[in-house]
Scaffold this active site. Structure first.
Site, short mmCIF file in Angstrom:
data_model
loop_
_atom_site.label_atom_id
_atom_site.label_comp_id
_atom_site.label_asym_id
_atom_site.label_seq_id
_atom_site.Cartn_x
_atom_site.Cartn_y
_atom_site.Cartn_z
N LYS A 189 35.73 -39.82 37.40
CA LYS A 189 34.44 -39.19 37.18
C LYS A 189 33.51 -40.17 36.47
O LYS A 189 33.69 -40.51 35.32
CB LYS A 189 34.56 -37.93 36.31
CG LYS A 189 33.24 -37.14 36.33
CD LYS A 189 33.05 -36.23 35.15
CE LYS A 189 32.52 -36.91 33.94
NZ LYS A 189 31.15 -37.44 34.06
N GLU A 262 39.58 -45.35 25.04
CA GLU A 262 38.81 -46.51 24.59
C GLU A 262 37.50 -45.96 24.06
O GLU A 262 36.66 -45.50 24.83
CB GLU A 262 38.62 -47.48 25.77
CG GLU A 262 38.36 -48.89 25.32
CD GLU A 262 36.88 -49.16 25.13
OE1 GLU A 262 36.39 -48.98 24.00
OE2 GLU A 262 36.24 -49.53 26.12
N CYS A 296 30.41 -50.82 23.48
CA CYS A 296 31.33 -50.23 22.49
C CYS A 296 31.79 -51.27 21.49
O CYS A 296 32.02 -50.96 20.33
CB CYS A 296 32.51 -49.59 23.19
SG CYS A 296 33.32 -50.70 24.34
N GLU A 392 28.04 -45.52 14.77
CA GLU A 392 27.73 -46.31 15.95
C GLU A 392 26.30 -45.95 16.40
O GLU A 392 26.02 -44.79 16.68
CB GLU A 392 28.74 -45.97 17.04
CG GLU A 392 28.59 -46.76 18.30
CD GLU A 392 29.74 -46.49 19.28
OE1 GLU A 392 30.05 -45.32 19.52
OE2 GLU A 392 30.31 -47.47 19.80
#
Ligand code: NAI
Ligand code: MG
Length: 763
Positions: A189, A262, A296, A392
């Site tokens: 997906k 991850e 990331c 983040e």
């Protein structure tokens, strides 16, 4: 007449747009269905995907329903046995064909990616697409070599794969290539913001003649993702936010689905005084201003040594001002559009809060639409607790802080719940490697940043997730073994506590816990009876004490493998001299101690073939403090077979032994004491296994957990481990501890985490 220097300063970039004609042609009036069982389905309820640089709609794609997911999983399931049975060589040819086709369409993929995501064409053309191609070639190789290189392993079956929007095609490659090489079939997906390159890839699958159902692509948003997580798949591989990763960890608990995550990061970018400052400034450009900071592993926390901080900051600001923000399709654009307006508002929100908390922002104003653009930014004057140091941002805004000593740099670097990447700048190799060894990160770049290769494992520690992608490690994430072939373990009934200590004599006869190298009465003072003995009834507090003791024994993780081997050989000898428990189990336990002693200095890392003029190393590092719920069924052998590989690799453990027969475990303290195993390396807490396992799973200072127990205990451990996202290895079926399954390579693999260190060289 201007001088040459003046003329140069007056020059500007002319427009250098990449043509979008081929991509627009491919998209013309397109409304996409899913790609299931080798063909496109008719569109269902659709939503638009946009070009974030203009706000223009690019295409309509289908919102995948539960039924769509079920159909796709069914197709993948049907295709799985045939695909797994194919010789590795045949699968290799398909992967090779996909690589070739991708390479042939490089330009179209790059343009489509930039249109859908907003990233500069220079990056999609020179980074995303070539790396994706390389990934398919590399994994064609693994498919070819699979029987030789992964003996005794088999594919999981059907893998559900969920990817984010920041590197849509590259993340697809990272997911699909190893899964297929290993013999799995997949349902992937893509992110709802960027589904287009995945749909174009589906056409390549048709063109490559890939058997139907091997690759299925279902578009949709988080609801479609959640349906995939819940579907009848054998493994979930997810890349995205830590928040959703945590939810997936909980949702898959007890399902038997393998899981790799991850997740996010807040990676340090450490600049020492002796660094090549110009190179380091250029490094920041690649660390945080690459891909609009939507990376990331972005180096989002600059830690710069105080003595050069001013000089460095000055140069950094000057460099920042030269970055060109604008049309992603223009070849001289450095920073394109943020993926969508929601993300732009998220970035603004965090930056505004950072400023409200006292940070100083250096950034050009955010332009008014059309398009979602965010100029590069730098935050200074931050405290360690400022939101921009902890959260983040996932945008082109970097935080800068100073440090004085290397120790302080390490402390600041590790002052985060994440552990994805780190970048270290120093011309002193000793300093650089010393810091590389100490930072908690799955990937460390020395004098560089954001370097990737299909043959370099990538993945995180701590709340950045677990599992690796790329190289041999990445293949292991798509393979499994059938070592636990016994019956399902049964729950052990709660022990009935006796208050204990009624008479002085009884206190003496009650056995003790073993914590921090000493015998300890349990916190509650209670005990329970097993045949022939009164044994301590440990509780949550005892586990916490044991974890603390294990933490203090950090020296064990730093001694050499040779030293650990010596201790384990000594332990083997002493165990031989100490008959404990069942005679046959004892004899095998002695053998096993020798076996794991042998491994202590041999489970090596590697040097990987990646890019030229780079040494890319993988180090196998211990987790630190591990919890082990040893099997109930082999009280001595099961304990020795699990604890020894863990400590051989440098971990310190808190172990919960067999509940119904803990005496052999408690007897082991004498052997541990006389074998120079430092106090705190092995801690033994007996008592109600379910409760003790639960405490270990919840404990933030336990970095990894093994649970060999009944399904309910394992399920709960997996669910509770979502807290600090520790990897959990559960096994609900018994293994034959007396045979090869009792000392397989799996124990080593689960006892270490891989750190990839990139060391470029050359004058
Ligand atoms: P997200 O984690 O929600 O999305 C990633 C993928 O997961 C998408 O395909 C999404 O549709 C899917 N998803 C969403 N909810 C799901 C669920 N309940 N079950 C299964 N799949 C689900 O990330 P989002 O919302 O796009 O971005 C939010 C923040 O997450 C970003 O600002 C960034 O901080 C972080 N992020 C980190 C990424 C990374 O590579 N580590 C990638 C994308 C986002
Ligand atoms: Mg889009």
């Amino acid at each position: 007449m201007p001088t040459v220097t003046e003329a140069l300063s007056l020059m500007d970039y002319g427009p250098a747009p990449e043509s979008t004609a081929a991509a627009m042609d491919w998209l013309k009036d397109r409304t996409f269905g899913h790609f299931i069982d080798g063909r496109f389905t008719a569109p269902g309820d659709t939503f638009a995907t946009f070009n974030p640089a203009t706000g223009a709609e690019l295409a309509q794609v289908t919102q995948g329903t539960e039924a769509d997911i079920a159909t796709a999983v069914k197709a993948a399931r049907k295709a799985a046995p045939g695909w797994a049975r194919l010789p590795g060589h045949t699968r290799a040819r398909y992967l090779y064909a996909l690589a070739r086709l991708l390479q042939k369409r490089e330009r179209l993929f790059a343009v489509l990616e930039s249109l859908d995501n907003g990233k500069p064409i220079r990056e999609s053309r020179d980074i995303d697409v070539p790396l994706a191609v390389r990934h398919f070639y590399h994994h064609a190789g693994w498919a070819e070599l699979i029987a030789d290189e992964f003996p005794g392993m088999r594919p999981h079956g059907v893998c559900g794969q969920i990817i984010p929007w920041n590197f849509p095609l590259l993340m697809l490659a990272w997911k699909i290539a190893p899964a297929l090489a290993a013999g799995n079939t997949v349902v992937l997906k893509p992110a709802e913001q960027t589904p287009l390159t995945a749909l174009l890839f589906a056409e390549l699958c048709i063109e490559a003649g890939l058997p139907r159902g091997v690759v299925n692509i279902v578009t949709g948003d988080g609801r479609t993702g959640a349906a995939l997580v819940a579907a009848e798949v054998d493994k979930i591989a997810f890349t995205g936010s830590t928040e959703i990763g945590r939810a997936i960890r909980q949702a898959t608990a007890g399902s038997g689905k393998a899981l790799t995550l991850e997740l996010g990061g807040k990676s340090p970018f450490i600049v020492f005084a002796e660094a090549d400052l110009d190179a380091a400034v250029e490094g920041v450009v690649d660390a945080i201003w690459f891909n609009q900071g939507e990376v990331c592993c972005a180096g989002s926390r600059i830690l710069v040594q105080e003595s050069i901080a001013e000089r460095f900051t000055r140069r950094l600001k000057a460099r920042m001002e030269t970055l060109r923000l604008g049309d992603p399709l223009d070849k001289s654009t450095d920073i394109g559009a943020v993926v969508d307006d929601v993300q732009l508002q998220r970035i603004r929100g965090i930056v505004d809060q950072a400023v409200a908390q006292g940070a100083v922002l250096h950034q050009a104003p955010i332009p008014n639409g059309p398009g979602s653009f965010c100029p590069p930014g730098l935050l200074t004057d931050l405290g360690a607790a400022n939101i921009a140091m902890t959260e983040e941002i996932f945008g082109p805004v970097v935080s800068l802080m100073t440090f004085r000593t290397p120790d302080e740099a390490v402390q600041l670097a590790n002052n985060t719940r994440y552990g994805l990447a780190a970048s270290i700048w120093s011309e002193n190799i000793t300093t650089a490697l010393d810091i590389a060894a100490q930072v908690k990160a799955g990937v460390v770049w020395i004098n560089g940043t954001n370097m990737f290769d299909a043959n370099a494992p990538f993945g995180g520690m701590r709340e950045s997730g677990f599992g690796r992608e790329g190289a041999r490690e990445g293949m292991l994430a798509y393979l499994t073994t059938d070592e636990a072939t016994g019956k399902d373990r049964k729950p052990v009934p709660l022990p009935s506590a006796s208050p204990g200590g009624a008479t002085g004599e009884e206190i003496d006869r009650t056995r003790k816990l073993y914590i921090g190298g000493a015998q300890k009465r349990p916190d509650g003072g209670a005990s329970y009876s097993v045949p022939g003995a009164q044994v301590p009834l440990g509780n949550r507090k005892d586990i916490r004490n044991a974890v603390e003791a294990a933490h203090k024994a950090g020296g064990w993780s730093r001694v050499t493998g040779h030293n650990r081997a010596q201790v384990l050989y000594f332990l083997a000898e002493n165990l031989a001299a100490h008959p404990i428990g069942d005679a046959k189990e004892h004899a095998l336990a002695v053998e096993r101690a020798f076996y794991w002693a042998a491994w202590a200095d041999k489970y090596d890392g590697r040097v990987h073939a990646t890019q030229s003029a780079h040494v890319t190393l993988t180090l196998k590092e211990p987790f630190g403090v591990m919890g082990i719920v040893a099997p109930e069924e082999a009280p001595l052998l099961g304990l020795v077979s699990t604890v020894l590989p863990a400590i051989a690799m440098g971990n310190r453990v808190v172990v919960v032994p067999s509940q119904s027969n803990p005496v052999p475990a408690l007897d082991l303290f004498q052997v541990l004491d006389t074998s120079d195993v430092p106090g705190g390396v092995v801690n033994i807490v007996t008592g109600p296994r379910g409760e003790l396992a639960d405490t270990l799973a919840k404990h933030d200072d336990v970095a990894a957990l093994w649970v060999f127990a009944d399904p309910a205990t394992c399920t709960n451990a997996e669910r509770q481990a979502a807290g600090n996202l520790k990897p959990v290895w559960t096994e609900t079926r018994t293994r034959d501890w007396t045979g090869p399954a009792g000392q397989s390579r799996s124990f080593l693999r689960h006892a270490v985490q891989v750190k990839t260190v990139w060391v470029p060289f050359g004058a």
